[in-house]
Structures are given as structure tokens and as C-alpha cells.
Design an enzyme around this catalytic site. Structure first.
Site, PDB file in Angstrom:
ATOM      1  N   GLU A  93       0.819  -1.214   0.000  1.00 34.42           N
ATOM      2  CA  GLU A  93       0.000   0.000   0.000  1.00 34.42           C
ATOM      3  C   GLU A  93       0.847   1.255   0.000  1.00 34.42           C
ATOM      4  O   GLU A  93       1.865   1.329   0.682  1.00 34.42           O
ATOM      5  CB  GLU A  93      -0.934  -0.010   1.208  1.00 34.42           C
ATOM      6  CG  GLU A  93      -2.075  -0.972   0.988  1.00 34.42           C
ATOM      7  CD  GLU A  93      -2.906  -1.169   2.230  1.00 34.42           C
ATOM      8  OE1 GLU A  93      -3.828  -0.381   2.430  1.00 34.42           O
ATOM      9  OE2 GLU A  93      -2.598  -2.091   2.984  1.00 34.42           O
ATOM     10  N   CYS A 106       3.803   8.365   0.829  1.00 39.86           N
ATOM     11  CA  CYS A 106       4.078   7.487   1.963  1.00 39.86           C
ATOM     12  C   CYS A 106       4.143   6.058   1.427  1.00 39.86           C
ATOM     13  O   CYS A 106       3.159   5.551   0.900  1.00 39.86           O
ATOM     14  CB  CYS A 106       2.945   7.654   2.972  1.00 39.86           C
ATOM     15  SG  CYS A 106       3.017   6.509   4.336  1.00 39.86           S
ATOM     16  N   CYS A 113       3.538  -6.561   8.475  1.00 38.94           N
ATOM     17  CA  CYS A 113       4.548  -6.091   9.429  1.00 38.94           C
ATOM     18  C   CYS A 113       4.671  -7.114  10.556  1.00 38.94           C
ATOM     19  O   CYS A 113       3.668  -7.638  11.020  1.00 38.94           O
ATOM     20  CB  CYS A 113       4.121  -4.738  10.007  1.00 38.94           C
ATOM     21  SG  CYS A 113       5.356  -4.018  11.124  1.00 38.94           S
ATOM     22  N   CYS A 117       2.412  -3.782  17.229  1.00 38.06           N
ATOM     23  CA  CYS A 117       1.911  -2.578  17.890  1.00 38.06           C
ATOM     24  C   CYS A 117       0.395  -2.716  18.011  1.00 38.06           C
ATOM     25  O   CYS A 117      -0.297  -2.974  17.019  1.00 38.06           O
ATOM     26  CB  CYS A 117       2.293  -1.324  17.110  1.00 38.06           C
ATOM     27  SG  CYS A 117       4.082  -1.155  16.897  1.00 38.06           S
ATOM     28  N   CYS A 120      -2.208  -0.598  15.836  1.00 41.00           N
ATOM     29  CA  CYS A 120      -1.994  -0.483  14.391  1.00 41.00           C
ATOM     30  C   CYS A 120      -2.648  -1.633  13.636  1.00 41.00           C
ATOM     31  O   CYS A 120      -2.466  -2.800  13.972  1.00 41.00           O
ATOM     32  CB  CYS A 120      -0.494  -0.460  14.104  1.00 41.00           C
ATOM     33  SG  CYS A 120      -0.114  -0.369  12.347  1.00 41.00           S
ATOM     34  N   ASN A 302      -5.942   6.860  14.667  1.00 40.89           N
ATOM     35  CA  ASN A 302      -6.898   6.609  13.594  1.00 40.89           C
ATOM     36  C   ASN A 302      -7.576   5.282  13.890  1.00 40.89           C
ATOM     37  O   ASN A 302      -6.913   4.254  13.932  1.00 40.89           O
ATOM     38  CB  ASN A 302      -6.172   6.567  12.247  1.00 40.89           C
ATOM     39  CG  ASN A 302      -5.549   7.916  11.934  1.00 40.89           C
ATOM     40  OD1 ASN A 302      -6.229   8.937  11.945  1.00 40.89           O
ATOM     41  ND2 ASN A 302      -4.252   7.932  11.702  1.00 40.89           N
ATOM     42  N   CYS A 345      -2.364   7.001   9.037  1.00 41.45           N
ATOM     43  CA  CYS A 345      -1.369   6.185   9.751  1.00 41.45           C
ATOM     44  C   CYS A 345      -2.020   5.012  10.450  1.00 41.45           C
ATOM     45  O   CYS A 345      -3.000   5.169  11.161  1.00 41.45           O
ATOM     46  CB  CYS A 345      -0.700   6.999  10.856  1.00 41.45           C
ATOM     47  SG  CYS A 345       0.360   8.275  10.288  1.00 41.45           S
TER      48      CYS A 345
HETATM   49  N1  SAH Z   1       6.951   0.700  11.593  1.00 39.97           N
HETATM   50  C1  SAH Z   1       7.278   2.087  11.534  1.00 39.97           C
HETATM   51  C2  SAH Z   1       6.619   2.859  10.406  1.00 39.97           C
HETATM   52  C3  SAH Z   1       5.175   2.619  10.063  1.00 39.97           C
HETATM   53  S1  SAH Z   1       3.894   3.343  10.973  1.00 39.97           S
HETATM   54  C4  SAH Z   1       6.986   2.744  12.855  1.00 39.97           C
HETATM   55  O1  SAH Z   1       6.405   2.122  13.712  1.00 39.97           O
HETATM   56  O2  SAH Z   1       7.402   3.884  13.046  1.00 39.97           O
HETATM   57  C5  SAH Z   1       3.957   5.087  10.860  1.00 39.97           C
HETATM   58  C6  SAH Z   1       3.383   5.749  12.113  1.00 39.97           C
HETATM   59  O3  SAH Z   1       1.982   5.478  12.275  1.00 39.97           O
HETATM   60  C7  SAH Z   1       4.060   5.233  13.410  1.00 39.97           C
HETATM   61  O4  SAH Z   1       4.440   6.319  14.200  1.00 39.97           O
HETATM   62  C8  SAH Z   1       2.932   4.472  14.080  1.00 39.97           C
HETATM   63  O5  SAH Z   1       3.082   4.455  15.473  1.00 39.97           O
HETATM   64  C9  SAH Z   1       1.714   5.240  13.635  1.00 39.97           C
HETATM   65  N2  SAH Z   1       0.462   4.510  13.792  1.00 39.97           N
HETATM   66  C10 SAH Z   1       0.269   3.185  13.744  1.00 39.97           C
HETATM   67  N3  SAH Z   1      -1.042   2.897  13.922  1.00 39.97           N
HETATM   68  C11 SAH Z   1      -1.688   4.068  14.087  1.00 39.97           C
HETATM   69  C12 SAH Z   1      -3.052   4.426  14.272  1.00 39.97           C
HETATM   70  N4  SAH Z   1      -4.010   3.512  14.310  1.00 39.97           N
HETATM   71  N5  SAH Z   1      -3.350   5.730  14.382  1.00 39.97           N
HETATM   72  C13 SAH Z   1      -2.384   6.671  14.298  1.00 39.97           C
HETATM   73  N6  SAH Z   1      -1.093   6.397  14.087  1.00 39.97           N
HETATM   74  C14 SAH Z   1      -0.728   5.105  13.996  1.00 39.97           C
END
Ligand code: SAH
Length: 356
Positions: A93, A106, A113, A117, A120, A302, A345
Site C-alpha cells: 500500500e 508514503c 509487518c 503494535c 496499528c 486513527n 497512519c
Molecule cells: N513501523 C514504523 C513505520 C510505520 S507506521 C513505525 O512504527 O514507526 C507510521 C506511524 O503510524 C508510526 O508512528 C505508528 O506508530 C503510527 N500509527 C500506527 N497505527 C496508528 C493508528 N491507528 N493511528 C495513528 N497512528 C498510527
């Protein structure tokens, strides 16, 4: 049959070696490199500056396009989300985010992944596989072609962020190679200074990046000011805890160029990590490690159905930011883009409905 070589993922010197191998003069390498990256052609047939026989030969032995755009979603705010698939069927994506002054793309570094987290959506996919350097570069090419048209010069000032699906620092080599290809003056010419890589905190790679001279900007996802909470939200913290992340950040800070800063991202989860106390703790953490060239990007969560979190109150987001700033820590609120099409994000997980 041996897999065809994806030329989009080759550095100029690799292309040169390839042409020698197939019995062609070396100078063809730069011609093709320009065709692929400067003109962003995705078919050898369009490279009419090559002899017909060579085009046919290339068609046999190599490829310049291995991703397929399955669907495209356009948000009411102009953000575009692309769902692509690899030749072996994995989702990729990419998001295009227009702003008044510049455009940002982006991109994803992995399909899925491996990090878990908790907030996410991509995490729910698990790791499908690492993307190749060529698959990383091709995402950018496909988006640029869709937005500006094939052959139209890449606008000066286009920014890239490695904040799509995946953990870029777990695919470090391919990422760095892709950035090198994209920075070439005779190609896309998107220099590292226009690129930001975001990591969940793969500490050894933060040190490695610090040692690279021409490198992208760094963002580190923190999202909690203490280990107990961070262990829960970002299990990678059990491998490298906050203290280790902070020490690496300090070393990285010392390697920054004049005027450059780095970023901590802090996803704000309503009622979980967004209280006044969390803000004070976070400011204290940054100040304790004497990080004075860092800015904090606050990212309101989000939401998604499969996630147990909800966005913070707007009022609280502003308060959190004020607390940080009054403690001497710069902070910015990242307003979500493309939430309506699941492009924001943490929302990338191959949701398939079409909106057009
Ligand atoms: N793996 C890397 C990059 C991808 S995510 C990382 O963790 O930094 C990019 C950003 O989106 C990260 O800061 C992550 O914490 C954030 N993110 C993930 N899920 C999210 C969500 N549901 N709402 C807002 N930000 C989120």
C-alpha cells in the site's frame, strides 16, 4: 524459467554489469536508467531511443514493472491510497498526500509487518514478506505517474516518508538501496534530505543510520513515556526499551547536520497515553536525556473496527501539546489525512472496497 531481473531495483553500476552480461555496450545502462526513473516509463517498448532488437531482448530477459495497481481510493481531502500487489500476490500500500506547498508519498517497506503494535491495523497482517528495493522504488513511480502523468518531470520538492506498512529498519538494506536509486540526479532525483524514515525503535539500526553520511531524516515512534505502558502498546519495547531508544536517539542527535532535527512520533490513544501526567512524563524523559533537537509529532489515533482504541479529545490533544511546549519540548499535532479511505497512519491493511 529463471525470474526476470527487475531493472527498476538496480543501481546504475548493476545495470551496466547486466548489459555487459547480455552482450550489449555499457552505455545502454544509463539510457535505460533514465528511461525508468527520469521518464518513468514502465514498458521497454516505450524506450524508443533503444534499437528495436534490444527492446525485444530486454523484454525476454528483464522487466521494468512488477507491481500491479489493484485499486485506488481518493479521499475528499485529495489523499490517494493505492492498493498494489506483488507478482507473487502480496499486498503493498502506498499513499499520496497533497499539500499546498509540496506533495508527500508514503510508501511501504514490507508487505504486512512483524511488529505487534497494539494500536496499528497493519500489525494484524503479520509479516508477509520484505519488499525488494525495486518494489519500493516502483511504488513511487506508479504514484507519480498516476498523479502527474508518465514522462512528466518529477516535481521538485516531492517528499517521501517510509511510514506505510512495515518496519523499514527490518528491511534496512533494501530500503537504503532504494533511497540511493531514487536520489540519483539522472533519475527521480529525490534526495535523502527529502525523505523521512520512521522506526518503531530497532535500536542497532538507529546507530547504523547515524553513521551514514547521506541519509534520510529519522522519526522514532515512541507512543508511551514509560516501559510498562510501552511494553503493552509496542511489544518491540521488550527487546529494546525506552532507555536504549533514548541513548541511540542521543547518538543520532549528535550526528545531525546543522539546522536538522529528528522526530519522536507519539500516537495518542484516548484515555490510554494522553493524560496530563503522560505529557509531563514525556517532557521529563526528553529533557532527562538532554535531547534538544527533537520535535514531537502527536498523531491522534486513527480508529479501525479491529482496534480497541479510540481517538483522544481534541481539547486534550491541545493540552498535551501545550504541556510539552511549556516544558521546552517542541510539539506538533499531525491532523489525519485520508481517514475516510483508510489511508491514515496505522490503517493500511488492504481493505479492498472500491470507492470509484
Ligand atoms: N513501523 C514504523 C513505520 C510505520 S507506521 C513505525 O512504527 O514507526 C507510521 C506511524 O503510524 C508510526 O508512528 C505508528 O506508530 C503510527 N500509527 C500506527 N497505527 C496508528 C493508528 N491507528 N493511528 C495513528 N497512528 C498510527
Amino acid at each position: 524459467m529463471a525470474e526476470k531481473l527487475h531493472l527498476t531495483g538496480c543501481l546504475p553500476e548493476e545495470l551496466a554489469a547486466f548489459f555487459v552480461e547480455i552482450g550489449e555496450p555499457k552505455y545502454r545502462a544509463m539510457q535505460v536508467f533514465k528511461g525508468l526513473h527520469e521518464r518513468r516509463l514502465h514498458d521497454f517498448e516505450e524506450m524508443t531511443d533503444l534499437p528495436k532488437a534490444l527492446r525485444a531482448k530486454l523484454q525476454e530477459t528483464a522487466t521494468c514493472s512488477i507491481l500491479t495497481v489493484e485499486s485506488r481510493y481518493i479521499s475528499e481531502d485529495g489523499t490517494r491510497r493505492y492498493l498494489m500487489t506483488t507478482h507473487d500476490g502480496f499486498p503493498v500500500e502506498t499513499v499520496y498526500i497533497p499539500t499546498e506547498s509540496r506533495d508527500t508519498i508514503c510508501f511501504s517497506s514490507q508487505s504486512g509487518c512483524p511488529l505487534k503494535c497494539d494500536f496499528c491495523l497493519t500489525a494484524k497482517l503479520g509479516l508477509l514478506r520484505n519488499l525488494t528495493a525495486g518494489e519500493i522504488v516502483e511504488q513511487i513511480i506508479l504514484v507519480l505517474n498516476d498523479v502527474y502523468g508518465v514522462g512528466v518531470e518529477t516535481p521538485h520538492g516531492t517528499n517521501l516518508v517510509a511510514m506505510g506498512a512495515g518496519e523499514p529498519f527490518l528491511n534496512f538494506e533494501n530500503l537504503i538501496k532504494a533511497l540511493e536509486i531514487m536520489s540519483n540526479e539522472e533519475g527521480l532525483f529525490i534526495v535523502p534530505n527529502r525523505v523521512t524514515v520512521s522506526t518503531a525503535g530497532i535500536v542497532p539500526k538507529i546507530y547504523e543510520l547515524a553513521a551514514i553520511e547521506r541519509r534520510p531524516h529519522l522519526a522514532i515512534s515512541l507512543s508511551a513515556p514509560d516501559n510498562e505502558l510501552r511494553d503493552r502498546l509496542m511489544p518491540i519495547n521488550k527487546r529494546w526499551n525506552i532507555d536504549e531508544v533514548m541513548k541511540a536517539a542521543k547518538v543520532f542527535e549528535k550526528s545531525l547536520k546543522r539546522g536538522e532535527r529528528f522526530t519522536f512520533e507519539y500516537v495518542q490513544l484516548g484515555g490510554v497515553n494522553d493524560s496530563d501526567e503522560h505529557a509531563y512524563e514525556l517532557a521529563d524523559l526528553v529533557n532527562r536525556y538532554k535531547l534538544n533537537r527533537v520535535k514531537i509529532n502527536l498523531i491522534p489515533h486513527n480508529p479501525a473496527e479491529q482496534l480497541d482504541y479510540h481517538p483522544p479529545d481534541n481539547f486534550q490533544v491541545d493540552r498535551f501539546k501545550e504541556i510539552l511546549e511549556s516544558s521546552g519540548v517542541s510539539a506538533y499535532v499531525r491532523r489525519p489525512r485520508g481517514r475516510d479511505i483508510y489511508a491514515a497512519c496505522g490503517q493500511l491493511a488492504a481493505k479492498q472496497e472500491r470507492n470509484e
